[in-house]
Design a protein around this motif. Structure first.
Motif, PDB file in Angstrom:
ATOM      1  N   VAL A 138       9.916  -9.670   6.315  1.00  0.00           N
ATOM      2  CA  VAL A 138       8.408  -9.123   6.250  1.00  0.00           C
ATOM      3  C   VAL A 138       8.531  -7.516   7.307  1.00  0.00           C
ATOM      4  O   VAL A 138       9.163  -7.805   8.167  1.00  0.00           O
ATOM      5  CB  VAL A 138       7.270  -9.848   7.351  1.00  0.00           C
ATOM      6  CG1 VAL A 138       6.257  -8.926   7.324  1.00  0.00           C
ATOM      7  CG2 VAL A 138       6.759 -11.625   6.451  1.00  0.00           C
ATOM      8  N   LEU A 145       4.302  -3.999   7.941  1.00  0.00           N
ATOM      9  CA  LEU A 145       3.173  -5.866   7.794  1.00  0.00           C
ATOM     10  C   LEU A 145       2.917  -6.211   8.568  1.00  0.00           C
ATOM     11  O   LEU A 145       2.255  -6.894   9.435  1.00  0.00           O
ATOM     12  CB  LEU A 145       3.984  -6.129   6.321  1.00  0.00           C
ATOM     13  CG  LEU A 145       2.908  -7.392   5.528  1.00  0.00           C
ATOM     14  CD1 LEU A 145       1.761  -6.420   5.660  1.00  0.00           C
ATOM     15  CD2 LEU A 145       3.734  -7.561   4.947  1.00  0.00           C
ATOM     16  N   ALA A 173       0.172  -4.889  11.668  1.00  0.00           N
ATOM     17  CA  ALA A 173      -0.394  -5.378  10.674  1.00  0.00           C
ATOM     18  C   ALA A 173      -1.285  -6.494  10.747  1.00  0.00           C
ATOM     19  O   ALA A 173      -2.591  -6.549  11.167  1.00  0.00           O
ATOM     20  CB  ALA A 173      -0.826  -4.722   8.959  1.00  0.00           C
ATOM     21  N   SER A 219       6.542 -12.177  -2.353  1.00  0.00           N
ATOM     22  CA  SER A 219       4.849 -11.194  -1.471  1.00  0.00           C
ATOM     23  C   SER A 219       4.489 -12.517  -0.085  1.00  0.00           C
ATOM     24  O   SER A 219       4.826 -13.770  -0.302  1.00  0.00           O
ATOM     25  CB  SER A 219       3.396 -10.984  -2.023  1.00  0.00           C
ATOM     26  OG  SER A 219       3.157 -11.797  -3.304  1.00  0.00           O
ATOM     27  N   SER A 225       1.664 -12.770   2.982  1.00  0.00           N
ATOM     28  CA  SER A 225      -0.478 -12.348   2.725  1.00  0.00           C
ATOM     29  C   SER A 225      -0.468 -13.447   4.116  1.00  0.00           C
ATOM     30  O   SER A 225      -0.153 -14.376   4.628  1.00  0.00           O
ATOM     31  CB  SER A 225      -1.003 -12.683   2.364  1.00  0.00           C
ATOM     32  OG  SER A 225      -1.113 -14.119   2.128  1.00  0.00           O
ATOM     33  N   THR A 267      -4.869  -9.026   5.183  1.00  0.00           N
ATOM     34  CA  THR A 267      -3.252  -8.152   4.725  1.00  0.00           C
ATOM     35  C   THR A 267      -2.368  -8.796   3.905  1.00  0.00           C
ATOM     36  O   THR A 267      -1.986 -10.305   4.613  1.00  0.00           O
ATOM     37  CB  THR A 267      -2.803  -7.515   6.509  1.00  0.00           C
ATOM     38  OG1 THR A 267      -1.484  -6.764   5.797  1.00  0.00           O
ATOM     39  CG2 THR A 267      -1.934  -8.910   6.554  1.00  0.00           C
ATOM     40  N   ALA A 268      -1.705  -7.438   2.775  1.00  0.00           N
ATOM     41  CA  ALA A 268      -0.862  -8.489   2.282  1.00  0.00           C
ATOM     42  C   ALA A 268       0.584  -7.381   2.170  1.00  0.00           C
ATOM     43  O   ALA A 268       0.093  -6.391   2.418  1.00  0.00           O
ATOM     44  CB  ALA A 268      -1.561  -9.507   1.125  1.00  0.00           C
ATOM     45  N   GLY A 269       1.297  -7.817   1.886  1.00  0.00           N
ATOM     46  CA  GLY A 269       2.371  -6.982   1.342  1.00  0.00           C
ATOM     47  C   GLY A 269       3.710  -7.532   0.469  1.00  0.00           C
ATOM     48  O   GLY A 269       3.922  -8.500   0.607  1.00  0.00           O
ATOM     49  N   GLN A 270       4.908  -6.572   0.211  1.00  0.00           N
ATOM     50  CA  GLN A 270       6.307  -7.158  -0.650  1.00  0.00           C
ATOM     51  C   GLN A 270       6.671  -6.905   1.202  1.00  0.00           C
ATOM     52  O   GLN A 270       6.536  -6.213   1.706  1.00  0.00           O
ATOM     53  CB  GLN A 270       6.411  -5.846  -1.741  1.00  0.00           C
ATOM     54  CG  GLN A 270       5.149  -6.005  -2.264  1.00  0.00           C
ATOM     55  CD  GLN A 270       5.677  -7.740  -3.592  1.00  0.00           C
ATOM     56  OE1 GLN A 270       7.040  -7.808  -4.001  1.00  0.00           O
ATOM     57  NE2 GLN A 270       4.665  -7.502  -3.587  1.00  0.00           N
ATOM     58  N   CYS A 271       7.720  -8.969   0.478  1.00  0.00           N
ATOM     59  CA  CYS A 271       8.502  -8.661   1.534  1.00  0.00           C
ATOM     60  C   CYS A 271      10.040  -7.469   0.986  1.00  0.00           C
ATOM     61  O   CYS A 271       9.683  -7.423   0.082  1.00  0.00           O
ATOM     62  CB  CYS A 271       8.993 -10.658   1.866  1.00  0.00           C
ATOM     63  SG  CYS A 271       7.108 -11.875   1.415  1.00  0.00           S
TER      64      CYS A 271
END
Length: 361
Positions: free
Chosen positions: A195, A199, A202, A221, A223, A231-235
């Motif tokens: 991660v 992120l 967050a 991804s 979350s 909150t979420a995002g790409q690894c």
């Protein structure tokens, strides 16, 4: 005459380095007090010490350094120039050999079919974890995440889910932190994903309540969903190093320390003269420490060397003490060349490792 401390400050060599070079017969002080053993240097020896420091920073072996110092002030400089040219040729040959070995290793890496760790590109898992536990885990490891743009995989936190445990891991090569969080029921095999640090920050900002939160890894991804938001995002698309191979250390000596007292000793105690570590163009202060027979940890200054002394980056140790989250922590000290471990007395699965700093000489 100049004292050893004055000579150290004027030359840029550490006091421990000057003692070493005296014992090696490379730079012998002009006078040694027969009663106290204290070393005194003639003014012109400061120039010799500066020259010695340059030669050693260039990696010249001591046998050649002796000859360079002996011939430096002479009228015939052929020997000195010849020694320096020969050393440069050795360095160039060593670099060529190193390039060849690294190229061979790169070829081996290209041939490997399996990554270093289980890929998360096709993994999918959802689980519930207690918010306070996840927050404490992130707090325990976040300080060790790297910032080197040349090593982007170290700029994140590894989420390693296996069985009923979620391990959080961060390292910047000079330090490593590991924390264990109890994971809720799930059916997935071992899943690892890295991660990105922003992120992870967050995620940490959402963990303000005492409640279960939902953590999901789906392909590349990740979350986190809480009652207060999501909150979420790409690894990071990189494989994290096998940290389990790095945390198994030879058994060392353990001592329980009062964190406030040790922090005060580090902040107000001496920084070893001439001992700094350069990283990313920034100088880092080095503290030299010793564990007494009764377990007392002291910060040492100049003029009191001991083979069992160990040196660490002072700022990194202060960070690790803060991240430990306890009024008392266990310091595990091995050989001066082994990592220093900072452990919680009530939780062996959450700890930090600090690489030692090699003292001059």
């Amino acid at each position: 005459m100049r004292s050893i401390g004055e000579t150290a400050r004027a030359s840029g060599l550490g006091v421990s380095a000057l003692r070493f070079y005296d014992r090696a017969g490379v730079l012998v002080p002009a006078r040694v007090d027969p009663v106290t053993g204290y070393r005194w240097y003639a003014p012109e020896q400061t120039d010799d010490a500066r020259l010695l420091g340059r030669l050693r920073r260039a990696g010249m072996p001591l046998a050649d350094v002796r000859l360079v110092l002996a011939g430096w002030s002479g009228a015939d400089t052929d020997l000195v120039r010849g020694l320096m040219e020969a050393h440069l040729r050795r360095l160039e040959q060593g670099l060529a050999d190193a390039r060849g070995e690294i190229s061979a290793l790169r070829a081996l890496l290209d041939q490997r079919e399996n990554p270093m760790t289980t890929s998360s590109s096709t993994a999918s898992v959802r689980l519930s974890v207690p918010a306070p536990a996840l927050a404490a885990g992130l707090d325990a490891v976040r300080f060790a995440a790297g910032t080197d743009p040349g090593l982007p995989v170290l700029g994140g936190i590894l989420f390693d889910l296996e069985g009923d445990a979620l391990h959080l891991v961060a390292t910047d090569r000079y330090r490593m932190a590991v924390a264990r969080v109890d994971a809720g029921p799930h059916d997935a095999p071992r899943v690892q994903t890295v991660v990105p640090a922003p992120l992870a920050d967050a995620m940490r900002a959402l963990l303000g309540r005492d409640e279960p939160v939902g953590l999901a890894v789906d392909g590349g991804s990740v979350s986190l969903e809480t009652a207060g938001g999501r909150t979420a995002g790409q690894c990071l698309a990189h494989d994290f190093p096998d940290y389990r191979r790095l945390v198994h250390l030879p058994a060392g000596r353990r001592t329980l320390v009062e964190v406030p007292a040790l922090r005060e000793a580090l902040e107000s105690g001496p920084v070893r003269a001439g001992e700094v570590r350069e990283q990313d163009g920034v100088s880092h202060d080095v503290s030299v420490m010793r564990v007494a027979d009764d377990g007392t940890v002291t910060v040492r200054g100049d003029g009191d060397d001991h083979p069992d002394d160990f040196a660490v980056d002072r700022g990194y140790l202060l960070d690790a003490l803060e991240a430990g989250g306890r009024e008392r922590l266990v310091l595990e000290v091995g050989a001066p060349t082994a990592p220093l471990a900072i452990r919680r007395p009530d939780d062996e699965s959450t700890f930090s490792l600090l690489m030692p700093v090699r003292l001059d000489g």
